[in-house]
Design an enzyme around this catalytic site. Structure first.
Site, PDB file in Angstrom:
ATOM      1  N   HIS A   1       2.888  10.677   0.500  1.00 30.40           N
ATOM      2  CA  HIS A   1       2.386  12.044   0.669  1.00 30.40           C
ATOM      3  C   HIS A   1       3.578  12.881   1.102  1.00 30.40           C
ATOM      4  CE1 HIS A   1      -1.892  11.029   0.558  1.00 30.40           C
ATOM      5  NE2 HIS A   1      -1.636  10.009   1.355  1.00 30.40           N
TER       6      HIS A   1
ATOM      7  N   ASP B   1       0.855  -1.197   0.000  1.00 31.40           N
ATOM      8  CA  ASP B   1       0.000   0.000   0.000  1.00 31.40           C
ATOM      9  C   ASP B   1       0.894   1.253   0.000  1.00 31.40           C
ATOM     10  OD1 ASP B   1      -2.173   1.674   0.038  1.00 31.40           O
ATOM     11  OD2 ASP B   1      -2.787   1.221   2.086  1.00 31.40           O
TER      12      ASP B   1
END
Ligand code: DOR
Length: 449
Positions: free
Chosen positions: A318, A314
């Site tokens: 960011h 996953d």
């Protein structure tokens, strides 16, 4: 044809570990030998890679990454993250649809394939995003080109929630593809937010994250997906499981080839637990949330007893600046792909998994589960996606050795005792001695064998 001889490696493959050699011809594995190459095999035209003291495994296949292209390329793109992938021993990836635009139309999907052909250093494919109303588009997908459909049954980055009951019934009943789900029950999450903000105000810190995105929210959604898939005969893959309770939804009596319901865990849920929030804060904020120590232990157990089928990341970069603020505001996700294999090897070193299990869950099982054409195993005739590991090289994760575009890692300061030495993608060197081969391009994965 370009020929390579990986000589005297310790080969870890299909549950066996042995000293041997692999011959590569062009993009394929030509032969695998235990011990020395037999007399009579003419190796004079082969370029030799002396692999004494090193381990050879099939390249890892990561079925859950967010490379952010198109639309979010200030934090990551296919080129930057596929560089991090090959540096981490990941030779193939499957990217998720919560980009901008979302991958919910055939046009958006085609754009990604073209972009990856131009820029990806690893082999690639793309999940198609299901929505409340794109079933017609789904029916036109070529099942040999996509690993499956991705459904967000709980909202996460990108607002792709599929929540209409009749849409779900149609998708599960009619799409004919593997359905991979992010399972967190939206109503329970909303109810928890309301309850905690009423009691403690808006400025909730990270310690509330796993109470908001609770075990109850995960289990309610995962079990609903299992019920739908069972009733309507769909192939279901539960992504990033995070709780002990959900492992009870999975079976280990059938061989993976025969399972219709499969499960995945991601490396962060196998490594961190809620005791780490105080030290790492929003850096370990993911959806689903990192839960309790008992959950982590149960997830590890379910990997070992094969209720959980594959280990993925996953990988969801960011910027650190986007991960600031209260737990309601900070972005969820972080970069993982460069460190997933060294981390799993570290866990094997401390006896949590065997090395063979790590290879099974990160290379063999994803290939089998998604029926990927000739990858994931060290077998003659298969694509030469291979990773040489140096089990003597100790290194510490630090900003200067992080390749993800966002430039940080939740593992900064962690020391690993295995390093990726060389990564081969389709028989070519993709990474060696700290250098990515930026000339190399990966290929599209094919499915259905
Ligand atoms: O933490 C997460 N981040 N979980 C997801 O499901 C999505 C991902 C992202 O795209 O940021």
């Amino acid at each position: 044809m370009d020929k390579k001889w990986i000589k005297d490696a310790r080969i870890i493959n299909e549950g066996h570990t042995f000293e041997g050699s692999v011959l590569i011809a062009g993009d394929r594995i030509e032969a695998v030998y235990e011990g020395t190459v037999p007399e009579g095999v003419d190796t004079s035209s082969y370029e030799v890679y002396d692999a004494r003291g090193k381990w050879l495994i099939p390249g890892c296949i990561d079925d859950q990454v967010h490379f952010r292209e198109p639309g979010l390329t200030h934090k990551a793109d296919i080129a930057s993250e596929s560089r991090a992938a090959v540096a981490g021993g990941v030779t193939s990836f499957m990217d998720m649809p919560n980009t901008k635009p979302q991958t919910t139309t055939l046009e958006a999907l085609e754009w990604k394939f073209q972009r990856a052909a131009e820029t990806s250093r690893a082999n690639y494919s793309f999940f198609f995003g299901g929505t409340n109303d794109n079933l017609e588009e789904i029916k036109h997908l070529d099942p040999t080109r996509v690993p499956g459909l991705k459904l967000f049954l709980g909202s996460s980055t990108g607002n792709m929630l599929v929540d209409r009951k009749e849409s779900l019934e149609h998708i599960f009943g009619e799409c004919g593809l593997l359905i991979a789900v992010h399972a967190e029950k939206e109503e329970i999450i909303r109810r928890n937010i309301e309850r905690f903000t009423k009691e403690y105000g808006e400025d909730l810190d990270i310690s509330f994250h796993s109470r908001i995105r609770s075990e109850e929210a995960c289990y309610a959604s995962s079990s609903e997906a299992v019920e739908l898939a069972t009733r309507l005969g769909a192939r279901l893959h539960l992504l990033h499981l995070s709780t002990a309770r959900e492992t009870n939804l999975l079976d280990n009596t059938l061989p993976l080839q025969e399972k219709k319901i499969t499960g995945e865990v991601c490396v962060h849920h196998l490594w961190f637990h809620d005791g780490d929030y105080a030290r790492l804060g929003n850096r370990i904020k993911w959806n689903p949330a990192i839960k309790q120590l008992a959950d982590r232990e149960a997830l590890r157990k379910a990997v070992n007893d094969n209720r959980i089928d594959i280990v993925a990341t996953d990988h969801a970069p960011h910027l650190l600046s986007e991960k600031e603020g209260s737990c309601l505001k900070a972005a969820s996700g972080g970069p993982l792909i460069q460190h997933s294999l060294p981390l799993m090897l570290e866990m094997a070193r401390s006896g949590i998994f065997t090395y063979e299990k790590v290879v099974e869950k990160m290379a063999h099982a994803p290939a089998t589960l998604f029926r990927i054409d000739r990858r994931g195993y060290i077998r003659p005739g298969y694509f030469a996606d291979l990773v040489l590991i140096d089990p003597q090289r100790t290194w510490t994760v630090a900003p200067e050795n992080i390749l993800s575009k966002c430039g940080w890692s939740p593992f900064e300061g962690c020391t690993f005792h295995h390093a990726v030495d060389t990564t081969f993608v389709n028989g070519e060197i993709a990474y060696r001695d700290g250098q990515v081969n930026d000339q190399l391009r990966g290929r599209e994965l094919r499915f259905g064998n």
